[in-house]
Design an enzyme around this catalytic site. Structure first.
Site, mmCIF file in Angstrom:
data_model
loop_
_atom_site.group_PDB
_atom_site.id
_atom_site.type_symbol
_atom_site.label_atom_id
_atom_site.label_comp_id
_atom_site.label_asym_id
_atom_site.label_seq_id
_atom_site.Cartn_x
_atom_site.Cartn_y
_atom_site.Cartn_z
ATOM 1 N N TYR A 83 1.061 -1.127 0.161
ATOM 2 C CA TYR A 83 -0.146 -0.168 0.007
ATOM 3 C C TYR A 83 0.972 0.961 -0.312
ATOM 4 O O TYR A 83 1.837 1.066 1.208
ATOM 5 C CB TYR A 83 -0.738 0.128 1.196
ATOM 6 C CG TYR A 83 -2.387 -0.918 1.298
ATOM 7 C CD1 TYR A 83 -2.319 -2.054 0.249
ATOM 8 C CD2 TYR A 83 -3.536 -0.975 2.583
ATOM 9 C CE1 TYR A 83 -3.320 -2.513 0.050
ATOM 10 C CE2 TYR A 83 -3.761 -1.903 2.411
ATOM 11 C CZ TYR A 83 -4.205 -2.929 1.915
ATOM 12 O OH TYR A 83 -4.999 -3.689 1.448
ATOM 13 N N SER A 138 -21.920 3.844 -0.279
ATOM 14 C CA SER A 138 -21.872 4.751 0.524
ATOM 15 C C SER A 138 -22.551 5.370 1.280
ATOM 16 O O SER A 138 -23.311 6.054 2.048
ATOM 17 C CB SER A 138 -20.634 5.118 1.068
ATOM 18 O OG SER A 138 -20.471 6.389 -0.097
ATOM 19 N N LEU A 149 -18.216 -1.479 2.103
ATOM 20 C CA LEU A 149 -19.117 -0.343 1.202
ATOM 21 C C LEU A 149 -19.016 -0.522 -0.150
ATOM 22 O O LEU A 149 -19.221 0.253 -1.132
ATOM 23 C CB LEU A 149 -18.713 1.165 1.768
ATOM 24 C CG LEU A 149 -19.338 1.341 3.679
ATOM 25 C CD1 LEU A 149 -18.976 2.963 4.189
ATOM 26 C CD2 LEU A 149 -20.961 1.019 3.300
ATOM 27 N N ARG A 151 -16.023 -0.162 -2.152
ATOM 28 C CA ARG A 151 -15.274 0.703 -2.593
ATOM 29 C C ARG A 151 -15.958 2.344 -2.489
ATOM 30 O O ARG A 151 -15.722 3.302 -3.231
ATOM 31 C CB ARG A 151 -14.141 0.872 -3.731
ATOM 32 C CG ARG A 151 -13.832 -0.145 -3.010
ATOM 33 C CD ARG A 151 -12.874 -1.088 -5.200
ATOM 34 N NE ARG A 151 -12.232 -2.059 -4.696
ATOM 35 C CZ ARG A 151 -12.833 -3.555 -4.033
ATOM 36 N NH1 ARG A 151 -13.703 -3.643 -4.273
ATOM 37 N NH2 ARG A 151 -11.849 -4.124 -3.608
ATOM 38 N N GLY A 152 -16.714 2.449 -1.189
ATOM 39 C CA GLY A 152 -17.791 3.742 -1.632
ATOM 40 C C GLY A 152 -18.945 4.237 -2.574
ATOM 41 O O GLY A 152 -19.746 4.649 -2.589
#
Length: 330
Positions: free
Chosen positions: A56, A212, A206, A208-209
């Site tokens: 990351y 959301s 979620l 990746r949004g």
């Protein structure tokens, strides 16, 4: 914050974990100071599980976590680290390496970047097709014996791989995508994990949004979502329509869309710990509201009617990445 145990051999952890990837990588520019403040807020709220990967931001995320943990008691935090994903200087993916000799190298660098003498849960990020899973798990088991690793986890692998890994060493948990619109784990993988006493740390709760309730419909630049099939053209329009339906259900419940989506994952079993990928304090605060949201049978039925299994349009990863994911083959 309530607690859950990861499987029958894993550690006790907070009922929600914090996925830290977005603070360094893959979702466009991130604010370093806000990332550290968000980790602090999570710890202060009772979250004990921090999830990261050595790839990351090519080590950036581990160093960010080290800075955030400075002055904190190490024993109060569970560090979950994925390894093995290879990247070039341009950030592009270059395969996976789970050879025993590479694992010893990866863990040495992670320990240094994190500023710790042990990693609580260490896991290959994906299956290396050129290395038997028995060799990979055996190498991590040696690190457990030496005290550098406390527990062994898996990530995005199929049922057969899970069985073979568990035959070598107890596995604390499988990290895998699980959400209202990503339910492939339920058919074969989840039953195998439960039969073997392996917990689930669910990422992408979620999507990746996408679910959301905040996604604006745009993702560009270095944002991974600009290449994700679920965020493309008619697929995106279809999926956002599902979110609008869920929004009405959430309003009846008296919660936000994100809180309902997270609470739904948590409701799937006491052996499941959702990882929330908040990289800002306001998004974290919203997600924390899901920890106390107990959904009734009627509410769960309404949620699943809004987004039934298989309702999403588009795969969760681009085809090139799916081809390397053992979990997609069961």
């Amino acid at each position: 914050m309530m607690h859950r145990t990861l499987g029958t051999t894993g550690p006790l952890t907070s009922a929600l974990g914090l996925g830290c990837m977005g603070m360094s990588d893959l979702y466009g520019p991130a604010d370093r100071a806000e990332g550290i403040a968000t980790i602090h807020a999570a710890l202060d709220a009772g979250i004990t599980l921090l999830d990261t990967g050595d790839f990351y931001g090519m080590g950036h995320n581990e160093m960010l976590i080290r800075e955030a943990l400075h002055g904190r008691r190490r024993d109060n935090v569970l560090l979950s680290v994925k390894f093995g994903a290879l990247r070039g200087p341009d950030g592009q993916w270059a395969g996976y390496d789970a050879r025993p000799v590479a694992i010893r190298n990866f863990v040495a660098y992670s320990l240094k970047r994190l500023g710790t003498d042990h990693i609580d849960i260490y896991r290959p990020s994906r299956l290396d097709p050129d290395v038997p899973i028995e060799d990979t798990i055996g190498a991590i088991a040696d690190l457990v014996k030496e005290g550098y690793v406390r527990h062994i986890g898996l990530s995005e692998v199929g049922a057969d791989t899970i069985r073979r890994a568990a035959a070598i060493h107890p596995i604390s948990d499988l990290q895998i995508e699980y959400s209202l619109i990503s339910r492939g784990v339920e058919e074969a993988i989840l039953p195998v994990c439960r039969g073997l006493g392996i917990g689930i740390t669910a990422y992408g709760v979620l999507s990746r949004g996408l679910i959301s309730g905040h996604f604006t419909g745009t993702a560009g630049g270095t944002d991974f979502r600009s290449h994700s099939p679920r965020f493309q053209g008619p697929n995106l329009d279809h999926n956002l329509a599902l979110v609008d339906t869920l929004r009405r259900v959430a309003a009846d419940i008296g919660a936000s869309v994100a809180q309902v989506a997270i609470a739904w994952v948590a409701s799937r079993g006491a052996d499941i710990v959702p990882l929330v990928g908040a990289r800002r304090r306001d998004r974290l605060a919203e997600s924390l509201g899901a920890a106390s949201l107990v959904l009734s049978a009627a509410e769960l039925a309404a949620i699943e009617a809004a987004i039934p299994p298989g309702a999403a349009a588009g795969d969760r990863y681009p085809e090139a990445l799916l081809a390397h994911m053992d979990s997609e083959r069961g």
